[in-house]
Design a protein around this motif. Sequence first.
Motif, short mmCIF file in Angstrom:
data_model
loop_
_atom_site.label_atom_id
_atom_site.label_comp_id
_atom_site.label_asym_id
_atom_site.label_seq_id
_atom_site.Cartn_x
_atom_site.Cartn_y
_atom_site.Cartn_z
N VAL A 58 -1.29 -0.99 -0.60
CA VAL A 58 -0.22 -1.61 0.07
C VAL A 58 1.28 -1.13 -0.35
O VAL A 58 2.15 -0.80 0.26
CB VAL A 58 -0.53 -3.40 0.07
N LYS A 59 1.31 -1.24 -2.13
CA LYS A 59 2.38 -0.91 -2.75
C LYS A 59 2.75 0.67 -2.23
O LYS A 59 3.91 0.93 -1.83
CB LYS A 59 2.36 -0.72 -4.03
N GLU A 60 1.67 1.28 -2.02
CA GLU A 60 1.88 2.95 -1.70
C GLU A 60 2.32 3.23 -0.11
O GLU A 60 3.24 3.94 -0.09
CB GLU A 60 0.70 3.58 -1.90
N GLY A 61 2.22 2.29 0.57
CA GLY A 61 2.37 2.65 1.86
C GLY A 61 3.54 1.79 2.54
O GLY A 61 4.30 2.20 3.49
N ILE A 62 4.08 0.71 1.72
CA ILE A 62 5.14 -0.29 2.15
C ILE A 62 6.73 0.74 2.11
O ILE A 62 6.78 1.18 1.02
CB ILE A 62 5.23 -1.52 1.50
N MET A 63 7.57 0.39 2.81
CA MET A 63 8.73 1.13 2.77
C MET A 63 9.85 0.39 3.74
O MET A 63 9.31 -0.73 4.65
CB MET A 63 8.81 2.58 3.11
N HIS A 81 1.43 -10.62 2.79
CA HIS A 81 2.95 -10.44 2.51
C HIS A 81 3.64 -10.83 3.80
O HIS A 81 5.04 -11.40 3.41
CB HIS A 81 3.03 -8.73 2.48
N PHE A 82 3.35 -10.84 5.02
CA PHE A 82 4.19 -11.22 5.95
C PHE A 82 3.75 -12.35 7.00
O PHE A 82 4.65 -13.04 7.47
CB PHE A 82 4.35 -9.82 6.76
N ALA A 83 2.59 -12.54 7.15
CA ALA A 83 2.22 -13.85 7.94
C ALA A 83 1.80 -15.09 7.18
O ALA A 83 0.69 -15.34 6.68
CB ALA A 83 0.63 -13.32 8.78
N GLN A 123 3.87 -8.33 -5.74
CA GLN A 123 4.28 -8.49 -7.15
C GLN A 123 3.09 -9.62 -7.91
O GLN A 123 3.27 -9.88 -9.23
CB GLN A 123 5.45 -9.29 -7.27
N ALA A 124 2.23 -9.98 -7.24
CA ALA A 124 1.09 -10.83 -7.77
C ALA A 124 0.16 -10.12 -8.65
O ALA A 124 -0.15 -8.76 -8.64
CB ALA A 124 0.21 -11.27 -6.71
N SER A 125 -0.37 -10.76 -9.61
CA SER A 125 -1.27 -10.27 -10.46
C SER A 125 -2.61 -11.13 -10.28
O SER A 125 -2.89 -11.97 -9.68
CB SER A 125 -0.90 -10.53 -12.08
#
Length: 200
Positions: free
Chosen positions: A114-119, A70-72, A93-95
């Motif tokens: 990852v979705k649960e922890g990202i803010m 997501h970031f690197a 957002q990937a499938s």
Amino acid sequence: MGCFKIPDSLCDDLKSMIRNFWWGQKSVEKKIPWVSWENMCEPKAGGGLGFKNLKCFNLALLAKQGWRLHFAQDSLAFRVLKAKYFLRCNFVQASLGKNPSYTWRSIMAAQDLVKEGIMWRVGNGRDVKVWGDRWLPGSSSHGVISPRLFLHRDTRVGELIDTEVMCWKSSVVDSIFLPHEAEAIKSIPLSVRAPPDKLV
């Protein structure tokens, strides 16, 4: 474990071997397990022995790979996987796609983590949506639960900030949000440099 999802059956076999070694099993002779495995996996500070839950540990390492995707965005792995699996979106957002490799299926197994922890960490507030994004400290969901009365759905957090002095518009915040959320919002520190918002 950092690149591939270990089959649950293998994790169970490894757990069984560790338990048998810990309780001193010899050949077919079984010793009494005096403490449940779940209690042994608790951190030492919580009264456990700090053994790893291998399934959770595996998912955590895979989530770290997902976070890097997501970031690197300058790595070779990112460029290859993006070109093949999530060309027009980001990792969150990937499938899974059609005919995915075992590596991609493994990393995608940790996507929900990852979705649960990202803010969001609020900087200037231009990229963060008041409703829908996770940005509020101190709540379990990190999202706003106050009802949206008269503001539009895409209201940005930046609209709640006085950009001249970089402080919260207290009267606006108090009038829009529930009291505990208003206090949480006003407790978020703002920098006078107004840096961009950042996903953490």
